[in-house]
Design a protein around this motif. Structure first.
Motif: not given
Length: 229
Positions: A164-178, A204-214
């Motif tokens: 599963k991926y965070l961006a799947a289904n228009d960030f459905h999981f992130l929306r649920e957690v928020l 509505g995320a407070h901040a975003v962490v990016v690792g591998g892509a950077i």
């Protein structure tokens, strides 16, 4: 710095500077230079793995640190700051925040998650705690336990959420957690593009962490190779 760290990173980018032992950039010095590059690019904080990396990064940049120790334990799938031992190790550097696996998997050692959080709060009352979760139920539990923030870090990396991926289904999981939790939500895990990072914050995320892509050039190279193959 600790008291206002969450305010410092609000609406901003946190860069994860990590390289495991089997990776070509595995070096506290290299990670400290990666952190400096991230700071110069505008990062608001750094996420780092291991005491030696955290200490070297703190000597190089004046950004707040989300510290972790990744360590494998037999008989447990929990490997991110799994026990009080790892917390004690990291506190030698006195980072602003420590993240720990807050999944519902069996933990190594005597303390399960509620007891571990209570022990950390008693020993280090000023320390900020980030819950690395993979499911909405885990986010809810972390919120109940009083974590200072909840990160989507492990979504896609546990047995229950593999693939599963965070961006799947228009960030459905992130929306649920928020929607589910009161604590600030840190979007993390497979945030691969600037557009994805911006969308996490827009939702509505407070901040975003990016690792591998950077910070993981082998992964970045692989994406280019896959695209042109």
């Amino acid at each position: 710095m600790k008291a206002n760290m969450l305010e410092q990173i609000k609406g901003k980018l946190v860069v994860s500077c990590q390289a495991l032992e089997n990776e070509p950039l595995h070096s506290a010095y290299i990670m400290s230079r990666m952190a400096l590059a991230a700071k110069q690019g505008g990062a608001s904080a750094i996420r780092a793995n291991s005491l030696i990396d955290v200490e070297q990064i703190m000597q190089t940049v004046d950004l707040p640190i989300i510290a972790i120790i990744k360590r494998d334990y037999s008989g447990s799938d929990v490997y991110i700051t799994a026990t009080l031992k790892e917390v004690d190790e990291l506190m030698a550097a006195n980072p602003a925040m420590i993240a720990l696996d807050a999944t519902q998997h069996q933990r190594p050692g005597e303390l399960q998650l509620p007891q571990l959080v209570a022990a950390i709060r008693q020993r280090y009352p000023q320390l900020l705690l980030m819950a690395d979760i993979a499911t909405v139920d885990e986010a809810l539990l972390a919120d109940e336990l009083g974590f200072d923030c909840v990160g989507t870090t492990l979504h896609g990396y546990t047995a229950e959420t593999r693939g599963k991926y965070l961006a799947a289904n228009d960030f459905h999981f992130l929306r649920e957690v928020l929607t589910a939790v009161k604590a600030p939500v840190i979007a993390e895990g497979n945030v691969e593009t600037p557009e994805m990072a911006a969308q996490c914050l827009k939702l509505g995320a407070h901040a975003v962490v990016v690792g591998g892509a950077i910070t993981r050039p082998q992964q970045i190279t692989q994406r280019f190779v896959n695209a042109i193959s």
